[in-house]
Write a protein that holds these residues in place. Structure first.
Motif, PDB file in Angstrom:
ATOM      1  N   PRO A 146       0.901  -1.555  -0.243  1.00 16.12           N
ATOM      2  CA  PRO A 146      -0.220  -0.327  -0.148  1.00 16.12           C
ATOM      3  C   PRO A 146       0.912   1.402   0.097  1.00 16.12           C
ATOM      4  N   ASN A 148       0.562   4.257   1.076  1.00 14.47           N
ATOM      5  CA  ASN A 148       0.008   4.351   2.378  1.00 14.47           C
ATOM      6  C   ASN A 148       1.819   4.134   3.320  1.00 14.47           C
ATOM      7  N   TYR A 149       1.754   3.051   2.973  1.00 14.68           N
ATOM      8  CA  TYR A 149       2.923   2.490   4.305  1.00 14.68           C
ATOM      9  C   TYR A 149       4.248   3.492   3.363  1.00 14.68           C
ATOM     10  N   ALA A 152       3.430   7.348   4.730  1.00 17.29           N
ATOM     11  CA  ALA A 152       3.763   7.780   6.167  1.00 17.29           C
ATOM     12  C   ALA A 152       5.180   7.284   6.206  1.00 17.29           C
ATOM     13  N   LEU A 153       5.962   6.564   5.569  1.00 13.08           N
ATOM     14  CA  LEU A 153       7.070   6.609   6.335  1.00 13.08           C
ATOM     15  C   LEU A 153       8.235   8.110   5.933  1.00 13.08           C
ATOM     16  N   SER A 155       7.061  10.806   5.783  1.00 12.15           N
ATOM     17  CA  SER A 155       6.699  11.650   6.615  1.00 12.15           C
ATOM     18  C   SER A 155       7.662  11.694   7.533  1.00 12.15           C
ATOM     19  N   LEU A 156       7.884  10.069   7.812  1.00 13.07           N
ATOM     20  CA  LEU A 156       8.803  10.591   9.242  1.00 13.07           C
ATOM     21  C   LEU A 156      10.552  10.665   9.668  1.00 13.07           C
ATOM     22  N   GLY A 157      10.363  11.069   8.264  1.00 11.87           N
ATOM     23  CA  GLY A 157      12.313  11.235   7.252  1.00 11.87           C
ATOM     24  C   GLY A 157      12.905  10.268   7.333  1.00 11.87           C
ATOM     25  N   ARG A 162      16.182   3.416   3.358  1.00 13.35           N
ATOM     26  CA  ARG A 162      15.948   3.353   5.304  1.00 13.35           C
ATOM     27  C   ARG A 162      14.118   2.357   4.172  1.00 13.35           C
ATOM     28  N   ASP A 166      12.472  -1.279   5.439  1.00 14.43           N
ATOM     29  CA  ASP A 166      12.095  -0.612   6.029  1.00 14.43           C
ATOM     30  C   ASP A 166       9.701  -1.329   5.996  1.00 14.43           C
TER      31      ASP A 166
ATOM     32  N   GLY B  81       3.889  15.447  10.754  1.00 12.05           N
ATOM     33  CA  GLY B  81       3.601  13.988  10.495  1.00 12.05           C
ATOM     34  C   GLY B  81       2.538  13.972   9.641  1.00 12.05           C
ATOM     35  N   VAL B  82       1.895  12.395   9.464  1.00 14.17           N
ATOM     36  CA  VAL B  82       0.912  12.407   8.370  1.00 14.17           C
ATOM     37  C   VAL B  82       0.442  11.602   9.172  1.00 14.17           C
ATOM     38  N   ALA B  88      -1.447   2.376   7.474  1.00 14.79           N
ATOM     39  CA  ALA B  88      -0.091   2.926   7.203  1.00 14.79           C
ATOM     40  C   ALA B  88       0.540   2.668   8.423  1.00 14.79           C
ATOM     41  N   ILE B  89       0.143   1.821   8.828  1.00 18.23           N
ATOM     42  CA  ILE B  89       1.043   0.873  10.123  1.00 18.23           C
ATOM     43  C   ILE B  89       2.214  -0.022   9.751  1.00 18.23           C
ATOM     44  N   HIS B 101       9.149   3.721  14.848  1.00 18.63           N
ATOM     45  CA  HIS B 101       9.514   4.120  14.335  1.00 18.63           C
ATOM     46  C   HIS B 101      10.611   4.505  13.690  1.00 18.63           C
ATOM     47  N   GLY B 102       9.916   6.336  13.513  1.00 18.53           N
ATOM     48  CA  GLY B 102      10.216   7.609  13.647  1.00 18.53           C
ATOM     49  C   GLY B 102      11.519   8.336  14.581  1.00 18.53           C
ATOM     50  N   ARG B 149       2.899   6.722  16.408  1.00 23.95           N
ATOM     51  CA  ARG B 149       3.350   6.669  15.518  1.00 23.95           C
ATOM     52  C   ARG B 149       3.917   8.297  15.281  1.00 23.95           C
ATOM     53  N   THR B 150       3.136   8.808  15.109  1.00 24.04           N
ATOM     54  CA  THR B 150       3.029  10.316  14.628  1.00 24.04           C
ATOM     55  C   THR B 150       3.684  10.959  15.775  1.00 24.04           C
ATOM     56  N   ALA B 153       7.009  10.672  16.540  1.00 24.01           N
ATOM     57  CA  ALA B 153       8.560  11.818  16.023  1.00 24.01           C
ATOM     58  C   ALA B 153       8.717  12.953  16.689  1.00 24.01           C
TER      59      ALA B 153
END
Ligand code: ATP
Ligand code: MG
Lengths: 254, 258
Positions: A146, A148-149, A152-153, A155-157, A162, A166, B81-82, B88-89, B101-102, B149-150, B153
């Motif tokens: 998906p 979104n995975y 989302a990652l 936006s976690l930088g 990575r 991951d 963050g989103v 999404a997880i 994770h973040g 999670r968001t 971070a």
């Protein structure tokens, strides 16, 4: 319960041997066409005790082993590269399907012209056969992740590397393992066929060589070993890995 | 008066499709101040997700620009963050490792990471589920993990796209209250998309209403908050002022029905 199931699995084998033996004795078939199970067993003992069988087996097994490693090493990164690029994926999908239509064996004439009757020729044929399902399945595995995975990652930088380690790799792993298992099955068949023509050792060479001398017993030993090795490698080595990865990572497509 | 955090100016977006460009949004101008919770309601397909993705940096605006802290948004970043509606997880990570994770990506030291994760597990009511995998959790719990999670971070801005839409109505009430508390205690800048008028008024300091596609912002309503800290549904439903605002938003939204 499990024990009964194990027995049921063996039933068709026993039945085949019984029919084979019955036909041989009942119709009095000539030894030039078919030999009895005990004769095959005797030939097996001779080949095994003299170390002849071990040599042919080890040639075939190392060929499939090397081919699997090389195909995995090149096929998985290639599958990632293609799978993460929508345009490349669309462009290559049709081509890969097309290649699947041209079996490895169909490449043999060309391969023999290029590299002669050598292990290189056989290896090339087997890698070709093996790598296509690996690339294909890695690609589909990556594309099924998906979006979104990944978003989302990011936006976690997370860096691109990575995201590969991951998300893409664990996400596509079940598919990669399935592709490798499939490829090893195809590759094994291509290997035997190629060995029959190339004649540089291996079980294909064993059975084709035995044909020239009319050694039906050896041909049949070879065939039984080919089938047995396939099952043993697939069930004892590859399938457990597949079950493990599916249990651990396969939750994605539950 | 706090500083401007997010400034969207002259934004319009078109998607390329096989049959030519598709206009996803009309022109949008929007400013979100630091520490503000802005909620956005609008009909389906009006371009809410498109706007959020542009602020997140996932898509480049066809027209106009988006700035965060005065800097042009060009790519996603740790400062924004989103939280998505669903999916999404990561299913192959436990609750704890998803939340961490973040922090792992930011190379935060393990001890500090554990402390943050522990705190969020407590805040989001996930105690006892730290080592479970997402498929062992209910939909509501998975969303808590995504929110945690968001938050873990520690971004300045949190963008949420209908985060509770796929959650059952009962759980949603709890999650909304938890989120309200979290927003109030951490003073994050939050941009929150929803289809629910009540949710928008309950959570927002300001509610934006969009027109139908291609959407523009047709109204902005301030939601005055009396007292500090959390909000809860009991006092919310009993408050005539809140009811009046909700009704107003409802009228605006209904006029846009497709
Ligand atoms: N990748 C895309 N390619 C082409 N068109 C798209 C794409 N993404 C969105 N659109 C179109 O852009 C418009 C706005 O989409 P968007 O997802 O922003 O709407 P939304 O307000 O979030 O809707 P919803 O409330 O249903 O989530 C829609 O008409 C949609 O069909
Ligand atoms: Mg949307």
């Amino acid at each position: 319960m499990g024990r009964f199931r194990d027995l049921r699995v063996l039933l068709p084998f026993g039945l085949t041997i019984a029919i084979w033996w019955g036909l041989k004795a009942g119709l009095d078939i000539s030894d030039k066409l078919l030999v009895s199970p005990p004769r095959v067993w005797d030939a097996f003992v001779v080949l095994a005790t003299r170390g002849i069988l071990a040599e042919y087996v080890s040639t075939s097994l190392s060929m499939i082993g090397i081919a699997t490693l090389i195909s995995f090493g090149f096929g998985v990164p290639l599958g990632f590269a293609v799978g993460t690029n929508r345009y490349a994926a669309r462009a290559l999908e049709g081509f890969l399907r097309y290649l699947q239509g041209i079996s490895g064996i169909a490449w043999l004439p060309l391969a023999i012209l290029w590299s002669g009757f050598t292990h290189t020729t056989t290896l090339a044929i087997v890698i070709y056969t093996l790598i296509v399902p690996i690339v294909f399945n890695t690609m589909t595995g990556v594309r099924a992740i998906p979006e979104n995975y990944i978003l989302a990652l990011r936006s976690l930088g997370a860096s691109r590397l990575r995201i590969v380690t991951d998300v893409y790799f664990p996400g596509a792993l079940p598919s990669i393992v399935v592709g490798t298992r499939l490829g090893m099955g195809y590759g094994w068949r291509a290997l035997i066929a190629s060995e029959m023509l190339v004649r540089q050792g291996g079980l294909g060479d064993l059975i084709f060589g035995a044909r020239t001398f009319g050694q039906i017993d050896r041909i049949m030993v070879g065939m039984i070993v080919i089938g047995t090795l396939y099952i043993v490698v697939d069930r004892l080595l590859v399938q457990p890995v597949e079950t493990m990865t599916l249990a651990r990572w396969g939750v994605l497509r539950k | 008066m706090s500083a401007d955090k997010i400034v969207v100016s002259g934004f319009r977006h078109f998607f390329q499709s096989d049959s030519g460009p598709v206009q996803a949004t009309g022109q949008i101008d929007l400013t979100i101040r630091e520490g503000e919770v802005v909620t956005l309601v609008g009909p389906s397909g009006c371009g809410k997700t498109t706007l959020l993705k542009a602020i997140a940096g996932f898509i480049a605006p066809t027209e106009g620009e988006i700035r965060c802290d005065g800097r042009l948004v060009r790519a996603p970043g740790r400062d924004r963050g989103v939280v998505f509606q669903e999916l999404a997880i990561l299913p192959w990570r436990t609750v704890r490792r998803n939340i961490a994770h973040g922090l792992e990506i930011a190379r935060v030291a393990k001890a500090e990471r554990d402390k943050t994760v522990e705190r969020l597990i407590g805040l989001m009511g996930l105690v006892g589920f730290e080592d479970r995998y997402p498929h062992e959790l209910s939909g509501g719990m998975r969303q808590r993990v995504a929110v945690a999670r968001t938050w873990a971070a520690d971004p300045d801005v949190i963008l949420m796209d209908e985060p509770f839409a796929a959650v059952d109505a009962m759980t949603r009430l709890t999650l909304q209250e938890e989120l309200g508390r979290l927003c109030a205690t951490t003073r994050k800048t939050v941009f929150f998309i929803t289809h629910s008028v009540e949710e928008a008024v309950f959570l927002g300091d300001r509610v934006l209403v969009m027109t139908r596609r291609p959407g523009t912002i047709k109204a902005t309503l301030d939601v005055p908050r009396h007292g500090k800290g959390g909000r809860d549904w009991d006092s919310f439903t009993g408050d005539p002022e809140m009811r009046a605002i909700s009704e107003q938003v409802m009228h605006l939204v209904h006029a846009e029905r497709v």
